[in-house]
Design an enzyme around this catalytic site. Structure first.
Site, PDB file in Angstrom:
ATOM      1  N   ARG A 250      -3.654  -4.468  47.607  1.00 35.66           N
ATOM      2  CA  ARG A 250      -4.896  -4.478  46.827  1.00 35.66           C
ATOM      3  C   ARG A 250      -6.008  -5.176  47.613  1.00 35.66           C
ATOM      4  O   ARG A 250      -5.760  -5.912  48.559  1.00 35.66           O
ATOM      5  CB  ARG A 250      -4.696  -5.188  45.493  1.00 35.66           C
ATOM      6  CG  ARG A 250      -4.332  -6.670  45.609  1.00 35.66           C
ATOM      7  CD  ARG A 250      -4.107  -7.272  44.227  1.00 35.66           C
ATOM      8  NE  ARG A 250      -3.923  -8.710  44.251  1.00 35.66           N
ATOM      9  CZ  ARG A 250      -2.742  -9.332  44.148  1.00 35.66           C
ATOM     10  NH1 ARG A 250      -1.628  -8.616  44.055  1.00 35.66           N
ATOM     11  NH2 ARG A 250      -2.667 -10.644  44.157  1.00 35.66           N
ATOM     12  N   GLN A 252     -10.193  -6.921  46.835  1.00 35.38           N
ATOM     13  CA  GLN A 252     -10.906  -7.769  45.871  1.00 35.38           C
ATOM     14  C   GLN A 252     -12.345  -7.295  45.827  1.00 35.38           C
ATOM     15  O   GLN A 252     -12.725  -6.400  46.594  1.00 35.38           O
ATOM     16  CB  GLN A 252     -10.809  -9.249  46.286  1.00 35.38           C
ATOM     17  CG  GLN A 252      -9.804 -10.055  45.494  1.00 35.38           C
ATOM     18  CD  GLN A 252      -9.976 -11.560  45.654  1.00 35.38           C
ATOM     19  OE1 GLN A 252     -10.618 -12.054  46.584  1.00 35.38           O
ATOM     20  NE2 GLN A 252      -9.384 -12.313  44.748  1.00 35.38           N
ATOM     21  N   ARG A 317       3.976  -9.044  40.975  1.00 34.66           N
ATOM     22  CA  ARG A 317       3.280  -9.600  42.138  1.00 34.66           C
ATOM     23  C   ARG A 317       4.149 -10.708  42.747  1.00 34.66           C
ATOM     24  O   ARG A 317       4.538 -11.644  42.031  1.00 34.66           O
ATOM     25  CB  ARG A 317       1.935 -10.189  41.725  1.00 34.66           C
ATOM     26  CG  ARG A 317       0.925  -9.174  41.207  1.00 34.66           C
ATOM     27  CD  ARG A 317      -0.232  -9.873  40.520  1.00 34.66           C
ATOM     28  NE  ARG A 317       0.233 -10.664  39.388  1.00 34.66           N
ATOM     29  CZ  ARG A 317      -0.333 -11.791  38.951  1.00 34.66           C
ATOM     30  NH1 ARG A 317      -1.403 -12.272  39.558  1.00 34.66           N
ATOM     31  NH2 ARG A 317       0.169 -12.439  37.917  1.00 34.66           N
ATOM     32  N   GLU A 319       3.602 -13.335  44.436  1.00 32.74           N
ATOM     33  CA  GLU A 319       3.114 -14.712  44.283  1.00 32.74           C
ATOM     34  C   GLU A 319       3.196 -15.199  42.836  1.00 32.74           C
ATOM     35  O   GLU A 319       3.009 -16.396  42.569  1.00 32.74           O
ATOM     36  CB  GLU A 319       1.674 -14.826  44.802  1.00 32.74           C
ATOM     37  CG  GLU A 319       0.586 -14.260  43.908  1.00 32.74           C
ATOM     38  CD  GLU A 319       0.435 -12.745  43.952  1.00 32.74           C
ATOM     39  OE1 GLU A 319      -0.532 -12.239  43.366  1.00 32.74           O
ATOM     40  OE2 GLU A 319       1.289 -12.061  44.585  1.00 32.74           O
ATOM     41  N   ASP A 353      -8.794 -12.712  37.165  1.00 35.99           N
ATOM     42  CA  ASP A 353      -7.472 -12.647  36.563  1.00 35.99           C
ATOM     43  C   ASP A 353      -7.141 -14.001  35.942  1.00 35.99           C
ATOM     44  O   ASP A 353      -7.022 -14.969  36.678  1.00 35.99           O
ATOM     45  CB  ASP A 353      -6.423 -12.217  37.597  1.00 35.99           C
ATOM     46  CG  ASP A 353      -6.565 -12.951  38.934  1.00 35.99           C
ATOM     47  OD1 ASP A 353      -7.657 -13.466  39.248  1.00 35.99           O
ATOM     48  OD2 ASP A 353      -5.565 -12.993  39.670  1.00 35.99           O
ATOM     49  N   GLU A 555     -12.334 -25.722  41.029  1.00 32.80           N
ATOM     50  CA  GLU A 555     -12.357 -24.262  41.076  1.00 32.80           C
ATOM     51  C   GLU A 555     -13.227 -23.666  39.979  1.00 32.80           C
ATOM     52  O   GLU A 555     -13.910 -22.660  40.167  1.00 32.80           O
ATOM     53  CB  GLU A 555     -10.913 -23.778  40.945  1.00 32.80           C
ATOM     54  CG  GLU A 555     -10.723 -22.294  40.856  1.00 32.80           C
ATOM     55  CD  GLU A 555      -9.307 -21.924  40.448  1.00 32.80           C
ATOM     56  OE1 GLU A 555      -8.858 -20.847  40.856  1.00 32.80           O
ATOM     57  OE2 GLU A 555      -8.660 -22.699  39.706  1.00 32.80           O
TER      58      GLU A 555
END
Length: 602
Positions: A250, A252, A317, A319, A353, A555
């Protein structure tokens, strides 16, 4: 969802029976539509979308991750840690040692045995990305933030500037020598990472990191990031989500062209443009072909080409494998699980996400349907790409390409207005292409397929000059934003829905603050600039207050209270933090900070 239209009749009796019949059909159809809306999208004949092969190392590390969860339990467990490990010796030897570990009935391993196995066979996560002293870092760059007059704010801005050193890395020689031992991908130059668990370069983060680097006069570091991302396009045909083997399925949000143009605007580096332009053309093709491409026919029978997120993956996924499997366990069959995994990966491709924005049922993550959505912001990013390529092609003298992409940008602007714009709301709204199928090549526009929930991304077109140059439009959108419920004490909320997902209320994220603020500023409207500056001041204040309280940049932030950092989602809130640093510096460069304006929360 399905739209229903009634017609008037001149015959009352017939009209009555017609109304009864219509009501019955409406209720029947509505119940079917609701049921379909709350279920995952169903392709025509199974999940036939593309799947990019993964590596044997990634497959093995997922097994290690699952065993680690059974061994240590779920408290503060970070799945990503285990797929970022690098091998000390070849894979077959490590697998053999793993198979010999004594296990309990549930597959767990005694903690001392598992810890010894990890220590003997793996390097620490992130050790293969080593510190790199940025050659162009200066503790106080010449001409740094000239409009920041308050000494307290300037001192803090210099501390944020110094964080670029903390986040600067390069791929170690061990990755170049033995790439099969690492999930980290080789890159040609130094990088700037987001921070904390994100120990590799990420795609869309890099745009706002670069905006901050430009404010810090770190032009060579910014160019190195672009060179790395271009190298990924040359190998894979697109920029990966991040520079790891498990991200090859994928991309981004596509912002590479915006990075190149931002650097060129500061440096006039023609060689950078010449190097990047072929890759940008290849990336544009990626987002405008295959399953990323969708055709919408409007009410006047005009066809519009738009883009969607669509990951090349239908498995958990790596991760986040254990989390994805836990969610999928609620589904009844393998087909539904594969479709859910593709939707999860496609949502990760969006960068947002996760959020209710992508769900048919806003309280159930298994109803993610990202591939059924035409997102406002993705198409804004691609419009920006088309405008940037037109500009950059002209810079290098390729007038044919420049004219072609100028035409493409006008077609996409028309598509954005036709499909997304909602006059009553004064916003652009995401568009749902269907009620549970992904097989149609073309769709007929229906007003009721617009998502009327309020998201900050609804205002993303403001970022583009083709929209923010329209004075009356800007005024309408400005009023809509101010009454939307998104503007809070500490910035713009991502949505008005409190779901527990990290891309929903009360979280605010640096990229969305910056796009909306910069778009308002570029409009030239004094009222719009005043709103932009007010939002920027709120955002700077909350970043400052949280930094003073915790000693780090975060973040994401909670916009309902000044100085509160964000939460929610499926991992512990992260610090560092690349794009937060970049947006604070970009805001301070644009607006400055008067000497007598207090920085503390008021």
């Amino acid at each position: 969802m399905a739209c229903f239209h009634s017609q008037n009749s001149k015959r009352p009796v017939f009209s009555f029976f017609l109304s009864i019949l219509f009501l019955f059909m409406f209720l029947l159809q509505t119940s079917t539509t609701v049921a379909k809306a709350l279920s995952p999208p169903q392709p025509c004949s199974g999940d036939t979308g593309p799947v990019v092969p993964t590596t044997p190392l990634v497959i093995f590390l997922e097994r290690v991750q699952e065993t680690a969860l059974k061994t240590f339990g779920g408290n503060n467990f970070d799945q990503k840690l285990y797929v970022d490990l690098s091998l000390k010796s070849n894979l077959s030897t490590t697998v053999e040692a793993f198979e010999k570990l004594p296990r309990g009935e549930n597959g767990s391993v005694a903690v001392p045995d598992f810890q010894e196995f990890i220590e003997n066979h793996f390097g620490a996560a992130g050790d293969d990305l080593v510190y790199a002293e940025p050659a162009d870092f200066v503790p106080e760059p010449e001409g740094f933030l000239p409009k920041v007059l308050n000494p307290e704010v300037r001192a803090w801005a210099l501390e944020v500037n110094s964080l670029w050193k903390n986040l600067s890395r390069k791929v170690s020689d061990s990755v170049l020598d033995r790439p099969e031992l690492h999930t980290l991908l080789p890159l040609p130059g130094p990088v700037v990472i987001p921070g904390s668990r994100f120990k590799e370069v990420y795609y869309w983060d890099s745009y706002w990191i670069i905006r901050g680097l430009l404010a810090s006069k770190m032009y060579e570091t910014a160019k190195s990031i672009v060179t790395n991302l271009v190298s990924l396009i040359e190998i894979y045909g697109y920029v990966l989500n991040g520079a790891r083997a498990y991200y090859t399925n994928r991309s981004q949000p596509p912002l590479l062209s915006a990075m190149v143009r931002a650097i060129y605007n500061r440096t006039s580096d023609l060689e950078l443009v010449k190097m990047a332009l072929p890759a940008l053309l290849k990336e544009h093709q990626f987002w405008n072909s295959g399953l990323h491409k969708v055709t919408i026919q409007d009410g006047e029978a005009n066809s519009h080409i738009l883009s969607r997120y669509y990951a090349m993956w239908n498995k958990p996924r790596p991760e986040s494998s254990t989390i994805d499997k836990a969610h999928a366990s609620k589904l009844s069959n393998d087909f539904e699980k594969e479709q859910f995994y593709r939707e999860v990966a496609s949502t990760a491709e969006s960068g947002c996400d996760f959020s209710t924005r992508w769900m048919r049922n806003t309280s159930d993550i298994t109803t993610l349907s990202t591939t059924s959505i035409l997102p406002v912001d993705l198409n804004v990013f691609i419009l920006r790409m088309e405008l940037d390529i037109a500009f950059l092609a002209k810079v290098v003298g390729d007038n044919g390409t420049s004219e072609s992409f100028s035409k493409a940008s006008l077609a996409r602007k028309a598509a954005i207005n036709s499909v997304f714009w909602n006059e009553e709301n004064g916003q652009w709204l995401d568009y749902w292409t269907n009620n549970g199928t992904t097989c149609e090549e073309s769709h007929t526009w229906q007003a009721c397929n617009q998502n009327h929930n309020v998201y900050a991304s609804n205002y993303a077109p403001l970022w583009i000059d083709l929209f923010n140059s329209d004075t009356s439009l800007v005024e309408k959108v400005r009023q809509s934003l101010q009454s939307s419920g998104l503007v809070w004490a500490a910035g713009i909320a991502t949505s008005t829905i409190k779901s527990g997902q990290q891309w929903d209320f009360p979280n605010g994220w640096a990229p969305l603050q910056h796009m909306i603020v910069e778009g308002l500023v570029r409009s030239g409207s004094q009222e719009a600039r005043s709103l932009a500056e007010d939002i920027a001041v709120r955002w700077i204040r909350t970043n400052y207050a949280a930094y003073k309280e915790t000693g780090v940049m975060h973040e994401k932030y909670s916009v309902d209270k000044c100085g509160a950092f964000g939460g929610g989602g499926y991992y512990v809130p992260q610090t560092g933090f690349g794009w937060s640093n970049g947006v604070v510096l970009a805001f301070l460069e644009e607006f400055g900070w008067p000497q007598d304006l207090k920085i503390d929360c008021q």
